[in-house]
Design a protein around this motif. Structure first.
Motif, PDB file in Angstrom:
ATOM      1  N   UNK A 115      33.785  47.970  40.113  1.00 51.15           N
ATOM      2  CA  UNK A 115      34.207  47.497  41.439  1.00 51.15           C
ATOM      3  C   UNK A 115      34.823  46.102  41.360  1.00 51.15           C
ATOM      4  N   UNK A 116      34.697  45.426  40.219  1.00 54.01           N
ATOM      5  CA  UNK A 116      35.286  44.111  40.052  1.00 54.01           C
ATOM      6  C   UNK A 116      36.745  44.238  39.631  1.00 54.01           C
ATOM      7  N   UNK A 117      37.583  43.343  40.153  1.00 52.75           N
ATOM      8  CA  UNK A 117      38.975  43.298  39.715  1.00 52.75           C
ATOM      9  C   UNK A 117      39.036  42.694  38.314  1.00 52.75           C
ATOM     10  N   UNK A 118      40.201  42.780  37.681  1.00 54.10           N
ATOM     11  CA  UNK A 118      40.345  42.230  36.328  1.00 54.10           C
ATOM     12  C   UNK A 118      40.068  40.732  36.320  1.00 54.10           C
ATOM     13  N   UNK A 119      40.537  40.040  37.366  1.00 56.94           N
ATOM     14  CA  UNK A 119      40.318  38.600  37.448  1.00 56.94           C
ATOM     15  C   UNK A 119      38.833  38.276  37.605  1.00 56.94           C
ATOM     16  N   UNK A 120      38.144  39.040  38.440  1.00 56.24           N
ATOM     17  CA  UNK A 120      36.706  38.824  38.636  1.00 56.24           C
ATOM     18  C   UNK A 120      35.928  39.152  37.365  1.00 56.24           C
ATOM     19  N   UNK A 121      36.313  40.222  36.695  1.00 56.83           N
ATOM     20  CA  UNK A 121      35.601  40.631  35.483  1.00 56.83           C
ATOM     21  C   UNK A 121      35.724  39.566  34.391  1.00 56.83           C
ATOM     22  N   UNK A 122      36.900  38.924  34.303  1.00 60.26           N
ATOM     23  CA  UNK A 122      37.078  37.868  33.312  1.00 60.26           C
ATOM     24  C   UNK A 122      36.115  36.719  33.554  1.00 60.26           C
ATOM     25  N   UNK A 123      35.878  36.393  34.840  1.00 59.60           N
ATOM     26  CA  UNK A 123      34.919  35.341  35.179  1.00 59.60           C
ATOM     27  C   UNK A 123      33.494  35.838  34.945  1.00 59.60           C
ATOM     28  N   UNK A 124      33.202  37.051  35.390  1.00 60.16           N
ATOM     29  CA  UNK A 124      31.847  37.596  35.290  1.00 60.16           C
ATOM     30  C   UNK A 124      31.382  37.681  33.841  1.00 60.16           C
ATOM     31  N   UNK A 125      32.283  38.028  32.942  1.00 59.56           N
ATOM     32  CA  UNK A 125      31.906  38.181  31.541  1.00 59.56           C
ATOM     33  C   UNK A 125      31.450  36.863  30.917  1.00 59.56           C
ATOM     34  N   UNK A 126      31.746  35.750  31.562  1.00 59.65           N
ATOM     35  CA  UNK A 126      31.306  34.446  31.043  1.00 59.65           C
ATOM     36  C   UNK A 126      30.012  33.969  31.706  1.00 59.65           C
ATOM     37  N   UNK A 127      29.487  34.739  32.646  1.00 60.05           N
ATOM     38  CA  UNK A 127      28.244  34.365  33.324  1.00 60.05           C
ATOM     39  C   UNK A 127      27.060  34.616  32.383  1.00 60.05           C
ATOM     40  N   UNK A 128      26.153  33.665  32.243  1.00 57.61           N
ATOM     41  CA  UNK A 128      24.975  33.901  31.382  1.00 57.61           C
ATOM     42  C   UNK A 128      24.181  35.116  31.853  1.00 57.61           C
ATOM     43  N   UNK A 129      23.599  35.826  30.907  1.00 63.16           N
ATOM     44  CA  UNK A 129      22.882  37.061  31.199  1.00 63.16           C
ATOM     45  C   UNK A 129      21.896  36.984  32.343  1.00 63.16           C
ATOM     46  N   UNK A 130      20.995  35.976  32.374  1.00 57.08           N
ATOM     47  CA  UNK A 130      19.996  35.918  33.446  1.00 57.08           C
ATOM     48  C   UNK A 130      20.596  35.717  34.837  1.00 57.08           C
ATOM     49  N   UNK A 131      21.839  35.265  34.920  1.00 54.73           N
ATOM     50  CA  UNK A 131      22.460  34.980  36.210  1.00 54.73           C
ATOM     51  C   UNK A 131      23.387  36.096  36.679  1.00 54.73           C
ATOM     52  N   UNK A 132      23.523  37.150  35.887  1.00 54.89           N
ATOM     53  CA  UNK A 132      24.538  38.157  36.184  1.00 54.89           C
ATOM     54  C   UNK A 132      24.218  38.990  37.421  1.00 54.89           C
ATOM     55  N   UNK A 133      22.964  39.319  37.630  1.00 55.66           N
ATOM     56  CA  UNK A 133      22.620  40.146  38.793  1.00 55.66           C
ATOM     57  C   UNK A 133      22.972  39.426  40.087  1.00 55.66           C
ATOM     58  N   UNK A 134      22.624  38.148  40.187  1.00 56.96           N
ATOM     59  CA  UNK A 134      22.933  37.380  41.388  1.00 56.96           C
ATOM     60  C   UNK A 134      24.430  37.192  41.546  1.00 56.96           C
ATOM     61  N   UNK A 135      25.143  36.976  40.421  1.00 56.78           N
ATOM     62  CA  UNK A 135      26.594  36.809  40.482  1.00 56.78           C
ATOM     63  C   UNK A 135      27.270  38.082  40.968  1.00 56.78           C
ATOM     64  N   UNK A 136      26.814  39.222  40.458  1.00 58.38           N
ATOM     65  CA  UNK A 136      27.398  40.487  40.904  1.00 58.38           C
ATOM     66  C   UNK A 136      27.139  40.704  42.388  1.00 58.38           C
ATOM     67  N   UNK A 137      25.917  40.415  42.848  1.00 58.22           N
ATOM     68  CA  UNK A 137      25.604  40.589  44.268  1.00 58.22           C
ATOM     69  C   UNK A 137      26.511  39.721  45.140  1.00 58.22           C
ATOM     70  N   UNK A 138      26.816  38.501  44.678  1.00 57.55           N
ATOM     71  CA  UNK A 138      27.712  37.619  45.436  1.00 57.55           C
ATOM     72  C   UNK A 138      29.107  38.215  45.533  1.00 57.55           C
ATOM     73  N   UNK A 139      29.621  38.738  44.436  1.00 60.91           N
ATOM     74  CA  UNK A 139      30.922  39.411  44.479  1.00 60.91           C
ATOM     75  C   UNK A 139      30.883  40.587  45.462  1.00 60.91           C
ATOM     76  N   UNK A 140      29.828  41.382  45.358  1.00 58.84           N
ATOM     77  CA  UNK A 140      29.774  42.608  46.139  1.00 58.84           C
ATOM     78  C   UNK A 140      29.733  42.335  47.641  1.00 58.84           C
TER      79      UNK A 140
END
Length: 232
Positions: A115-140
């Protein structure tokens, strides 16, 4: 903007539901799902009743072609969301509005990253593992709020939208194919506006949740209200 907690099923609240809502409510199984539904719909009716000075049980709703509900008299724009124990209602005068709240997924949960765009995925892939769930929820929630405001919901691939990074103020940066006609509000055919016309705001949804609200048109002021309990 109103939020409340759905902690238990209340048959007292169910008396506010109309016949169609009551059929849905009675068909639901599971305490949490039933509590979510009755609290969310009772909160919506209670808030609208106060704003319009009308009996909450008398309010007459309809749904657009993509399922977005609206008042038949078109007096107030609104949006409804619930996740976990949290329910949220957003109202706006003269501006289509969309609200979304989501519980942050568990750290081990599999996230629907397409569901993430290419631009969002490029940013998301740099998010530290423990913070990824919260980051994804913010995008969503940001994407869902925009899709709700325009009235199309998930009939549009969320990956077409690009929103700002989770650690940045909420903003719609782009919408691939936004020139397509969509349903925006109660019975009005409009084109998806250029993204500067979509105002996106983060909400303080409380610990373990993320929230966002989107409005179409000029700048707006979001006034949050927390309801301790929903009463008839």
């Amino acid at each position: 903007m109103w939020t409340a907690r759905a902690v238990s099923v209340s048959e007292d609240l169910a008396v506010l539901l109309d016949a169609a809502e009551r059929r849905v409510y009675e068909a639901l199984t599971g305490e949490r799902v039933r509590a979510q539904y009755v609290t969310a719909h009772a909160l919506l009716r209670t808030v609208l009743g106060r704003v319009l000075d009308r009996d909450p049980a008398s309010l007459d709703f309809a749904a657009g072609p993509h399922g977005k509900p609206y008042l038949r008299d078109g007096s107030v724009e609104f949006s409804l969301s619930h996740s976990g124990e949290l329910v949220a209602v957003a109202l706006a005068l003269g501006a289509p509005v969309g609200v979304d709240v989501e519980r942050v997924p568990e750290p081990a949960a599999e996230l629907p990253l397409p569901v993430l765009s290419a631009e969002e995925r490029a940013v998301f892939d740099r998010v530290p593992g423990p913070e990824r769930s919260a980051a994804f929820a913010a995008y969503w929630v940001r994407k869902e709020a925009v899709l709700k405001a325009t009235g199309v919901g998930l009939r549009v691939d969320p990956a077409r939208l690009t929103v700002s990074a989770p650690d940045r103020p909420a903003e719609l940066l782009g919408w691939r194919g936004r020139e397509e006609a969509v349903r925006a509000g109660a019975g009005r055919e409009e084109a998806v506006p250029p993204h500067p016309s979509v105002r996106l705001y983060d909400l303080d949804a409380g610990s373990g949740y993320r929230g966002a609200v989107a409005l179409l048109g000029g700048a707006h002021r979001i006034v949050p209200r927390v309801v301790s309990s929903v009463r008839c």
